[in-house]
Scaffold this motif. Sequence first.
Motif, PDB file in Angstrom:
ATOM      1  N   GLY A 190       0.960  -1.181   0.027  1.00  0.00           N
ATOM      2  CA  GLY A 190       0.105  -0.016  -0.019  1.00  0.00           C
ATOM      3  C   GLY A 190       1.011   1.273   0.107  1.00  0.00           C
ATOM      4  O   GLY A 190       0.186   2.352   0.201  1.00  0.00           O
ATOM      5  N   VAL A 191       2.113   1.211  -0.323  1.00  0.00           N
ATOM      6  CA  VAL A 191       2.933   2.482  -0.428  1.00  0.00           C
ATOM      7  C   VAL A 191       3.273   2.767  -1.736  1.00  0.00           C
ATOM      8  O   VAL A 191       3.194   2.023  -2.563  1.00  0.00           O
ATOM      9  CB  VAL A 191       4.449   2.168  -0.073  1.00  0.00           C
ATOM     10  CG1 VAL A 191       5.375   3.100   0.068  1.00  0.00           C
ATOM     11  CG2 VAL A 191       4.404   1.478   1.426  1.00  0.00           C
ATOM     12  N   THR A 192       2.764   4.324  -1.900  1.00  0.00           N
ATOM     13  CA  THR A 192       3.057   4.898  -3.370  1.00  0.00           C
ATOM     14  C   THR A 192       4.058   5.948  -3.123  1.00  0.00           C
ATOM     15  O   THR A 192       4.080   6.867  -4.156  1.00  0.00           O
ATOM     16  CB  THR A 192       1.644   5.414  -3.767  1.00  0.00           C
ATOM     17  OG1 THR A 192       1.110   6.158  -2.747  1.00  0.00           O
ATOM     18  CG2 THR A 192       0.647   4.242  -3.895  1.00  0.00           C
ATOM     19  N   SER A 193       4.576   6.456  -2.038  1.00  0.00           N
ATOM     20  CA  SER A 193       5.459   7.630  -1.986  1.00  0.00           C
ATOM     21  C   SER A 193       6.629   7.099  -0.859  1.00  0.00           C
ATOM     22  O   SER A 193       6.097   6.584   0.191  1.00  0.00           O
ATOM     23  CB  SER A 193       4.693   8.696  -1.393  1.00  0.00           C
ATOM     24  OG  SER A 193       5.519  10.062  -1.301  1.00  0.00           O
ATOM     25  N   VAL A 194       7.836   7.517  -1.296  1.00  0.00           N
ATOM     26  CA  VAL A 194       8.705   7.162  -0.353  1.00  0.00           C
ATOM     27  C   VAL A 194      10.081   8.177  -0.208  1.00  0.00           C
ATOM     28  O   VAL A 194      10.201   8.712  -1.285  1.00  0.00           O
ATOM     29  CB  VAL A 194       9.526   5.650  -0.591  1.00  0.00           C
ATOM     30  CG1 VAL A 194       8.619   4.614  -0.526  1.00  0.00           C
ATOM     31  CG2 VAL A 194      10.100   5.719  -2.011  1.00  0.00           C
ATOM     32  N   GLU A 195      10.727   8.152   0.630  1.00  0.00           N
ATOM     33  CA  GLU A 195      11.986   8.670   0.640  1.00  0.00           C
ATOM     34  C   GLU A 195      13.014   7.709   0.510  1.00  0.00           C
ATOM     35  O   GLU A 195      12.839   6.513   0.755  1.00  0.00           O
ATOM     36  CB  GLU A 195      12.406   9.372   2.031  1.00  0.00           C
ATOM     37  CG  GLU A 195      11.474  10.450   2.659  1.00  0.00           C
ATOM     38  CD  GLU A 195      11.813  10.823   4.095  1.00  0.00           C
ATOM     39  OE1 GLU A 195      12.748  10.356   4.579  1.00  0.00           O
ATOM     40  OE2 GLU A 195      11.160  11.942   4.418  1.00  0.00           O
ATOM     41  N   LEU A 196      13.996   8.166  -0.469  1.00  0.00           N
ATOM     42  CA  LEU A 196      15.039   7.113  -0.757  1.00  0.00           C
ATOM     43  C   LEU A 196      16.311   7.329  -0.264  1.00  0.00           C
ATOM     44  O   LEU A 196      16.920   8.396  -0.284  1.00  0.00           O
ATOM     45  CB  LEU A 196      15.166   7.222  -2.339  1.00  0.00           C
ATOM     46  CG  LEU A 196      16.251   6.236  -3.128  1.00  0.00           C
ATOM     47  CD1 LEU A 196      15.872   4.734  -2.898  1.00  0.00           C
ATOM     48  CD2 LEU A 196      16.339   6.596  -4.681  1.00  0.00           C
ATOM     49  N   GLY A 197      16.983   6.544   0.287  1.00  0.00           N
ATOM     50  CA  GLY A 197      18.512   6.439   0.692  1.00  0.00           C
ATOM     51  C   GLY A 197      19.397   5.699  -0.126  1.00  0.00           C
ATOM     52  O   GLY A 197      18.795   4.785  -0.722  1.00  0.00           O
ATOM     53  N   TYR A 198      20.396   5.981  -0.207  1.00  0.00           N
ATOM     54  CA  TYR A 198      21.434   5.366  -1.045  1.00  0.00           C
ATOM     55  C   TYR A 198      22.851   4.896  -0.524  1.00  0.00           C
ATOM     56  O   TYR A 198      23.204   5.768   0.481  1.00  0.00           O
ATOM     57  CB  TYR A 198      21.774   5.975  -2.404  1.00  0.00           C
ATOM     58  CG  TYR A 198      22.527   7.536  -2.386  1.00  0.00           C
ATOM     59  CD1 TYR A 198      23.855   7.324  -2.265  1.00  0.00           C
ATOM     60  CD2 TYR A 198      21.910   8.388  -2.405  1.00  0.00           C
ATOM     61  CE1 TYR A 198      24.586   8.651  -2.414  1.00  0.00           C
ATOM     62  CE2 TYR A 198      22.299   9.652  -2.303  1.00  0.00           C
ATOM     63  CZ  TYR A 198      23.656   9.853  -2.096  1.00  0.00           C
ATOM     64  OH  TYR A 198      24.493  10.925  -2.037  1.00  0.00           O
ATOM     65  N   ASP A 199      23.112   3.772  -0.325  1.00  0.00           N
ATOM     66  CA  ASP A 199      24.290   3.212   0.591  1.00  0.00           C
ATOM     67  C   ASP A 199      25.423   2.518  -0.235  1.00  0.00           C
ATOM     68  O   ASP A 199      25.151   1.569  -0.963  1.00  0.00           O
ATOM     69  CB  ASP A 199      23.699   2.062   1.492  1.00  0.00           C
ATOM     70  CG  ASP A 199      24.675   1.707   2.375  1.00  0.00           C
ATOM     71  OD1 ASP A 199      25.871   2.229   2.273  1.00  0.00           O
ATOM     72  OD2 ASP A 199      24.356   0.729   3.401  1.00  0.00           O
ATOM     73  N   ALA A 200      26.475   3.194  -0.161  1.00  0.00           N
ATOM     74  CA  ALA A 200      27.832   2.825  -1.137  1.00  0.00           C
ATOM     75  C   ALA A 200      28.889   2.344  -0.223  1.00  0.00           C
ATOM     76  O   ALA A 200      30.185   2.318  -0.577  1.00  0.00           O
ATOM     77  CB  ALA A 200      28.253   3.882  -2.036  1.00  0.00           C
ATOM     78  N   SER A 201      28.530   2.022   1.154  1.00  0.00           N
ATOM     79  CA  SER A 201      29.448   1.674   2.111  1.00  0.00           C
ATOM     80  C   SER A 201      30.185   0.359   1.876  1.00  0.00           C
ATOM     81  O   SER A 201      31.052   0.205   2.699  1.00  0.00           O
ATOM     82  CB  SER A 201      28.755   1.877   3.368  1.00  0.00           C
ATOM     83  OG  SER A 201      27.748   0.899   3.599  1.00  0.00           O
ATOM     84  N   LEU A 202      29.900  -0.457   1.145  1.00  0.00           N
ATOM     85  CA  LEU A 202      30.603  -1.685   1.058  1.00  0.00           C
ATOM     86  C   LEU A 202      32.066  -1.486   0.779  1.00  0.00           C
ATOM     87  O   LEU A 202      32.945  -2.384   1.421  1.00  0.00           O
ATOM     88  CB  LEU A 202      29.832  -2.500   0.039  1.00  0.00           C
ATOM     89  CG  LEU A 202      30.552  -3.963  -0.356  1.00  0.00           C
ATOM     90  CD1 LEU A 202      30.000  -4.862   0.832  1.00  0.00           C
ATOM     91  CD2 LEU A 202      30.011  -4.517  -1.531  1.00  0.00           C
ATOM     92  N   PHE A 203      32.442  -0.388  -0.021  1.00  0.00           N
ATOM     93  CA  PHE A 203      33.714   0.066  -0.356  1.00  0.00           C
ATOM     94  C   PHE A 203      34.019   1.057   0.683  1.00  0.00           C
ATOM     95  O   PHE A 203      33.344   1.818   0.930  1.00  0.00           O
ATOM     96  CB  PHE A 203      34.233   0.194  -1.772  1.00  0.00           C
ATOM     97  CG  PHE A 203      34.052  -0.908  -2.772  1.00  0.00           C
ATOM     98  CD1 PHE A 203      33.817  -2.227  -2.307  1.00  0.00           C
ATOM     99  CD2 PHE A 203      33.728  -0.611  -4.199  1.00  0.00           C
ATOM    100  CE1 PHE A 203      33.710  -3.341  -3.127  1.00  0.00           C
ATOM    101  CE2 PHE A 203      33.641  -1.623  -5.068  1.00  0.00           C
ATOM    102  CZ  PHE A 203      33.464  -2.928  -4.385  1.00  0.00           C
TER     103      PHE A 203
END
Length: 460
Positions: A190-203
Amino acid sequence: MSRARRARGAGWAWPALVWIVATALVGATVLLQVVVRPQLASDPLVGGGRLDAPASAQAPGAVLPGLSAPSASVDAAALARTLEALPRDGLGDLAGLVVDAETGTELYRVGSGARTPASSMKVLSGVVALDVLGADTRFETRTYLTADGQVILRGGGDPLLASAHQDAYPHAASLEDLAASTAEALRARGVTSVELGYDASLFGGPAWNPLWPETFATSVAPITALTVDHARPDANSWARSTDPARLAADAFASRLAAQGIAVTEVEAEATPAEAQQVAAVTSPPVGVLVEHTLSESDNDAAETLLWQVALARGKTPNPDVSAATLITELTRLGLWSDGMVAHDGNGISADNQVTPDALVGAVRLAVQRPALRHLLTGLPVAGVSGTLDERFDAADSLAGRGLVRAKTGTIRGVNTLTGYVVTADGQPLVFAFMTSGGAGQTSARAWLDRASSALASCGC
């Protein structure tokens, strides 16, 4: 002619036509049975005397029987005379080695010590990636949903991740497919709107190797675990983003919006431990990635794979750690020697120093170990594929077209060629030629093509 006569004519025409067709079929059948079939039955290419028994034909012989049993061994002295007789006008400094691919017997050597390998460095980082990571390993780019409803895009170090769906080989993973799967899961909630985070911490960081000249900023991007489209904001441009992870996040946000999920904010965010995985896409296997890296001389992929090796060894990748890991692994494989220096896995640093012995040794390992064979299949084919597709067109190098398989190497003042070839007598050879200085790239490439072609046509 009256209508009645035309009708009578038509009435006779059809029976006549039927009679003609029937007669022709009978005649063809007689011809097949009486004339053609006996001729084919006695034809040795048909075999067995029956048209319906092709299985009775003998199995064909080996396509390249000379690969397993050379008709003659290369004479080292004759090979040396052949190579030494080749014109070296404008070539500059030269170091090289040619060995028997199976036994390792040295057949020719010129020069001594380590030289700058340029992109032939990818042969060394490629063999290490295959050996440490395994050819079947894949890398995942994932999405997660946090307890407060935020979506996290987490990079897995996939060097070929694309923004759009990819049907063509090597079937790279895409953010379009990831967005579709993620959006479907969100709509189910039922989700139609979100905040997006991005994670590049593997390196770890820094992402840009300080020993890479800024002039290479269009040839390689800063290395991160989250990169899309080789960090090119525009597919038609050579420009690279200085923040590949943010570029990937923005591209993913656009793909989510196209799937009906509004993205209200995009920001860097670590993935919480309690976040639930929503969807994932996987890279091509490491074997395919290495093939692509060698064929296309992909600087981003070569370096990313080396950082994956460091990660697999329990280290946090960065330029120094990854270079040190490469040295450790090459030492373990018996490919490291005094005087060699490694600062990256893609060969951009002019301070790299390796010997022809190390390059030849890496190719020989791939010949000996089936698990490393992707190193061989990834090498460009002379005049046919990859970075050799437009070479070997001079009269004195035509003999190598389609036969020489080798990795190129080119930076300012340096040209190299590392690979293998099967001689005219069927003997497989491994070689590495390294040039520097001289009159320029044209002269160096001409000699490299000429020399490797001489190996292919050698009946020494």
